[in-house]
Design a protein around this motif. Sequence first.
Motif, PDB file in Angstrom:
ATOM      1  N   GLY A 194     -19.146 -15.105  -1.046  1.00 42.21           N
ATOM      2  CA  GLY A 194     -19.060 -16.181  -0.072  1.00 42.21           C
ATOM      3  C   GLY A 194     -18.048 -15.912   1.012  1.00 42.21           C
ATOM      4  O   GLY A 194     -17.312 -16.808   1.435  1.00 42.21           O
ATOM      5  N   ASN A 195     -17.943 -14.649   1.439  1.00 41.17           N
ATOM      6  CA  ASN A 195     -17.078 -14.213   2.546  1.00 41.17           C
ATOM      7  C   ASN A 195     -15.596 -14.145   2.174  1.00 41.17           C
ATOM      8  O   ASN A 195     -14.743 -14.047   3.055  1.00 41.17           O
ATOM      9  N   ILE A 196     -15.288 -14.190   0.877  1.00 43.85           N
ATOM     10  CA  ILE A 196     -13.898 -14.097   0.421  1.00 43.85           C
ATOM     11  C   ILE A 196     -13.739 -12.857  -0.449  1.00 43.85           C
ATOM     12  O   ILE A 196     -14.499 -12.661  -1.403  1.00 43.85           O
ATOM     13  N   CYS A 197     -12.759 -12.014  -0.152  1.00 43.94           N
ATOM     14  CA  CYS A 197     -12.436 -10.854  -0.982  1.00 43.94           C
ATOM     15  C   CYS A 197     -10.962 -10.916  -1.333  1.00 43.94           C
ATOM     16  O   CYS A 197     -10.105 -11.015  -0.446  1.00 43.94           O
ATOM     17  N   LYS A 198     -10.675 -10.871  -2.628  1.00 46.38           N
ATOM     18  CA  LYS A 198      -9.287 -10.957  -3.075  1.00 46.38           C
ATOM     19  C   LYS A 198      -8.952  -9.811  -4.014  1.00 46.38           C
ATOM     20  O   LYS A 198      -9.826  -9.268  -4.698  1.00 46.38           O
ATOM     21  N   GLY A 199      -7.681  -9.452  -4.054  1.00 44.13           N
ATOM     22  CA  GLY A 199      -7.215  -8.382  -4.922  1.00 44.13           C
ATOM     23  C   GLY A 199      -5.816  -8.663  -5.429  1.00 44.13           C
ATOM     24  O   GLY A 199      -5.064  -9.441  -4.833  1.00 44.13           O
ATOM     25  N   THR A 215      -5.678 -12.305  -0.416  1.00 42.75           N
ATOM     26  CA  THR A 215      -6.881 -12.117   0.389  1.00 42.75           C
ATOM     27  C   THR A 215      -6.796 -10.773   1.085  1.00 42.75           C
ATOM     28  O   THR A 215      -5.780 -10.449   1.712  1.00 42.75           O
ATOM     29  N   MET A 216      -7.829  -9.964   0.958  1.00 46.99           N
ATOM     30  CA  MET A 216      -7.843  -8.648   1.581  1.00 46.99           C
ATOM     31  C   MET A 216      -8.041  -8.781   3.085  1.00 46.99           C
ATOM     32  O   MET A 216      -9.037  -9.353   3.546  1.00 46.99           O
ATOM     33  N   GLN A 217      -7.090  -8.243   3.846  1.00 44.79           N
ATOM     34  CA  GLN A 217      -7.078  -8.373   5.292  1.00 44.79           C
ATOM     35  C   GLN A 217      -7.670  -7.135   5.970  1.00 44.79           C
ATOM     36  O   GLN A 217      -7.471  -6.019   5.514  1.00 44.79           O
ATOM     37  N   GLY A 218      -8.395  -7.381   7.069  1.00 44.88           N
ATOM     38  CA  GLY A 218      -8.901  -6.271   7.886  1.00 44.88           C
ATOM     39  C   GLY A 218     -10.357  -5.922   7.652  1.00 44.88           C
ATOM     40  O   GLY A 218     -10.886  -5.014   8.293  1.00 44.88           O
TER      41      GLY A 218
END
Length: 326
Positions: A194-199, A215-218
Amino acid sequence: MNKKVTHIILVAALSITIGGCSKKSGATKNDIPPVIEDAKGDGFKNPFVTQIYTADPSAHVWADGRLYVYPSHDIDPPQGCDLMDKYHVYSTADMVSWKDEGEILRASDVAWGRPEGGFMWAPDCAYKNGTYYFYFPHPSGTDWGNTWKIGVATSKSPASGFKSQGYIPGLEALIDPCVFVDDDGQAYFYYGGGNICKGGKLKDNMMEIDGAMQTMQGLNDFHEATWVHKRNGIYYLSYADNFNEAGKHNRMKYATSKSPLGPWTYQGVYIDPTDSFTDHGSIVEFKGQWYAFYHNSSLSHNDKLYYNADGTIRKIIQTNLSGEKN
């Protein structure tokens, strides 16, 4: 995550780096071997899984020297991604002959899971301190869209004996787990949708997050299907985007960083849309070559992928059923 019956397709990636393959001292740019692309493909059997429908391939090479693929499993005849409810493992020693290692987990094995079962979507696997950790998304309630958990099953074997150990606490209801273990032994956990990537970091027990997820930036137009690998000191985060034009859907994109948690620099598309509604892939080195795995919904030959000398990835040119470039 796949929304229709899909097959796994295999592609090979030849590593081209500064200094090429030479081990001698004083190597220069002149030592880089020329990139020779075979217009007819590599001759690998694709899809390599033909007995059942599979998708979302997670590929790893373990200490026994074999390459293992952990995919999700579509139902035949196709009835939608909600009925996906079990996982098989496949392995190879030579990228030619593949072994179905059998089923390793199903929804009914997960005590905390959704009573109705189903919804065993894209998994991943990691190894640390003598144990294999199998990560899988699965809802804990009938309201599956809001009750996603990331379950963990463990085994002393890469392809059998997995037992559910619960789920990672404190996470948002997201999917598509990816676990990357760095050279120093630190494990990192990624997921999204859903357009969210986290690590974030994993604790040594591989079952809990160490600190806060970030939240993964870039990233550019992230949708789902996070995968992280490392090559020549550079971290690569690949993923599926939201492309939807003229009947074509997800592309596979990637970004790079000098840190496993970013910030990331977007680099471009490395796989154009297949004939599947979604795409989901992984990248791994095996016996001196790099390989990428992805799924589509028709029979296809494999397509080579190359790294450029600066570390960027050349876009895969998909081939048709005759092995000819489209």
